[in-house]
Scaffold this active site. Structure first.
Site, short mmCIF file in Angstrom:
data_model
loop_
_atom_site.label_atom_id
_atom_site.label_comp_id
_atom_site.label_asym_id
_atom_site.label_seq_id
_atom_site.Cartn_x
_atom_site.Cartn_y
_atom_site.Cartn_z
N SER A 268 0.81 -1.21 0.00
CA SER A 268 0.00 0.00 0.00
C SER A 268 0.84 1.26 0.00
CB SER A 268 -0.92 0.02 1.21
OG SER A 268 -0.16 0.32 2.35
N LYS A 269 0.15 2.34 -0.22
CA LYS A 269 0.84 3.62 -0.23
C LYS A 269 0.97 4.16 1.18
CE LYS A 269 -1.04 4.17 -4.76
NZ LYS A 269 -1.71 4.89 -5.79
N ARG A 270 0.27 3.55 2.09
CA ARG A 270 0.40 3.95 3.49
C ARG A 270 1.73 3.42 3.98
NH1 ARG A 270 -4.23 4.05 6.40
NH2 ARG A 270 -2.84 5.04 7.88
#
Length: 506
Positions: A268-270
RNA sequence: GCCGCAUUCGUCUAGUGGACUAGGACACCUCCCUCUCAAGGAGGAGAUCGGGGGUUCGAAUCCCCCAUGCGGUACCA
């Protein structure tokens, strides 16, 4: 099965030039998952002598980020994935920004409305939210209830009079099934009653992904769509659209998802932490900043979902182009292994020529605010090449070369089975011997210091260990003799004297 | 909930009915080399192929069911 050969030489599509596109939306920094998709598209195009098109899907004005586009272009260029048509270079099928094409989408949407294949919907977001809420409460599948699909002329006039700006929705067939083939996954079929009347044109006049995507892929002559698996479930909607327009659909290829190293979730981009504690890198720019080589990242990404023979792991760019084959792309998700990337990067670094590596390191030093001169770096390279996994590793390994003063706990000077007195003696002896040396090169240093060590009755690791700490401030450093030669007689002697002073004080 | 897709060593993968006592790579362990750390060399451990049923003389490979994971179910892409 037969149509799988479409992509092969000699297949029915062979005459037609392959045209593929990478179509990111500028909502954030360029992500490695996107880079993998771009890479596969690029490889496929290059393999077939086709065209690689870059199209910017900036139709969501609420998520638009101005930083994203420059970051994307820079990232693609850094990876060497140059596009044949798209931003900054144009092309015959432009414009390549969807925001510059809204008029096109509007016209096509209107056309569908005229033909009765789409309709205007005046429902407010509030009503839709309420509807979804009710559906969820009742446990029935969520979806638009087609309220506006069957409006009378009078009702429409009334809504218009109220000044409500409508959206345009596709009138999805109520019955039957929609089917298509995915090159990797085979035949897929979905019942139409499970699809709802998707929005084509938003009330702000911008198209949704589905509309813009279908129109552009058609207008731009796209022959193959290679994109992430997350799009697979929207293909039936696209099929319906292609059919509504009477267009032929490009060949569909849905690439496996990239999972994070645990193999549990999507990468994810998190920001997440690796088990080791360091931060998980996910943006292309982060890999660049961390000192990864673009060719290593490309090689690694190529293997994330594709394999050649299950044996070969290192490929030059040309080999990648030559061997890349959709048939060998796997269907199952793969997780991103930082260990493996690091290993590949280290291998690439080791294989770099001295001048090349030195050149790249200069950039790293400069960015870190260290004034390194190319002469020194050139000397350093053979010493550290096998010891760094990323370019940035060079920083911590060689900082003492570029610092006037070094500092370390004086106790570090005292090696195993030695004490203050013997260490002091060793340092003084070294200083005396080095002072009188006619030459100060690696060979001479090694010969003289080895001899001195023996005279002192010290084991190599004891004697050299203490010299290492004295001259580099570290217990771990590049090989000692080469390092001393680079430091030069003056600095070495000074550091030896300082070590003596420091030892005397404790 | 519903729909779709996926499922081989910890990880990336090879494997498309017999050549599989399942091959390679990363990571891990041992030893060698050695001024530290690496690199390099030699070895080791590690999957009964998600589970269960079939089909077949024979299945990781074909079929069915189940489980699990992921994705979708927006006026986001």
């Amino acid at each position: 099965m037969g149509q799988r050969t479409n992509t092969d030489k000699g297949g029915p599509m062979a005459e037609q030039t392959v045209r593929v596109r990478f179509a990111p939306s500028p909502t954030g920094y360029f992500h490695v998952g996107g880079a993998r998709t771009a890479l596969y598209n690029w490889l496929f195009a290059r393999h077939h002598g086709g065209r690689f098109i870059l199209r910017i899907e900036d139709t969501d004005r609420t998520r638009y980020q101005p930083d994203a586009l420059p970051d994307l272009l820079e990232g693609l260029r850094w990876l060497g994935l140059c596009w044949d048509e798209g931003p900054e270079i144009g092309g015959e099928y432009g414009p390549y920004y969807q925001s510059d094409r809204v008029e096109i989408y509007r016209q096509y949407a209107e056309q569908l409305v005229r033909e009765g294949k789409a309709y205007r919907c005046y429902c407010s977001p509030e009503r839709l939210a309420r509807l979804r809420e009710e559906q969820r409460a009742k446990g029935i599948p969520p979806g638009y209830d087609r309220h506006c699909r069957y409006l009378t002329r009078e009702q429409i006039a009334e809504y218009e009079a109220q000044g409500i700006v409508p959206v345009i929705r596709l009138a999805v067939p109520l019955e039957g099934t929609t089917e298509f083939d995915d090159l990797l996954r085979g035949h897929i079929s979905v019942e139409n009653r499970l699809l709802d009347d998707l929005v084509l044109l938003k009330s702000d006049g911008f198209p949704t992904y589905h509309l813009a995507n279908v129109i552009d892929d058609h207008l731009m002559g796209i022959t193959h769509i290679l994109r992430g698996e997350e799009w697979l479930s929207s293909v039936p909607k696209h099929v319906l659209l292609y059919r509504a327009f009477g267009w032929e659909m490009p060949i569909q290829v849905h690439l496996p998802t990239i999972l994070d190293p645990s193999g549990k979730g999507k990468l994810s981009k998190r920001k997440k932490k690796l088990p080791g504690g360091q931060e998980m890198l996910t943006f292309v720019r982060e890999f660049r900043e961390a000192g990864y080589l673009p060719e290593a990242l490309v090689n690694f990404l190529a293997l994330l979902g594709w394999s050649y023979d299950g044996q070969t792991e290192f490929f030059t760019r040309d080999e990648l182009i030559r061997y890349f084959d959709l048939q060998k792309v796997s269907k199952s998700p793969s997780s991103f292994s930082y260990d493996k990337l690091e290993h590949m990067n280290a291998t690439y670094i080791r294989n770099l020529g001295t001048n090349d590596l030195a050149g790249r390191l200069m950039g790293v030093y400069r960015r870190a605010g260290i004034e390194a001169d190319i002469g020194t770096v050139l000397q350093l390279v053979p010493l550290i090449r096998e010891r760094i996994k990323t370019l940035n590793d060079a920083l911590a390994l060689t900082d003492f070369v570029f610092q006037e003063e070094i500092s370390y706990p004086a106790e570090e000077l005292i090696q195993k089975k030695m004490d203050r007195t013997s260490t002091l003696a060793a340092l003084r002896a070294a200083e005396a011997r080095l002072q009188g040396l006619e030459a100060f090169d690696e060979e001479t240093l090694e010969r003289e210091l080895r001899a001195l060590g023996e005279e002192l009755g010290l084991k190599p690791r004891q004697f050299f260990g203490c010299l290492r700490v004295a001259c580099t401030g570290k217990r771990v450093s590049p090989p000692l003799f080469g390092t001393l030669a680079i430091l030069g007689r003056e600095r070495v002697l000074r550091r030896l004297r300082q070590a003596v002073e420091a030892l005397v004080e404790i």
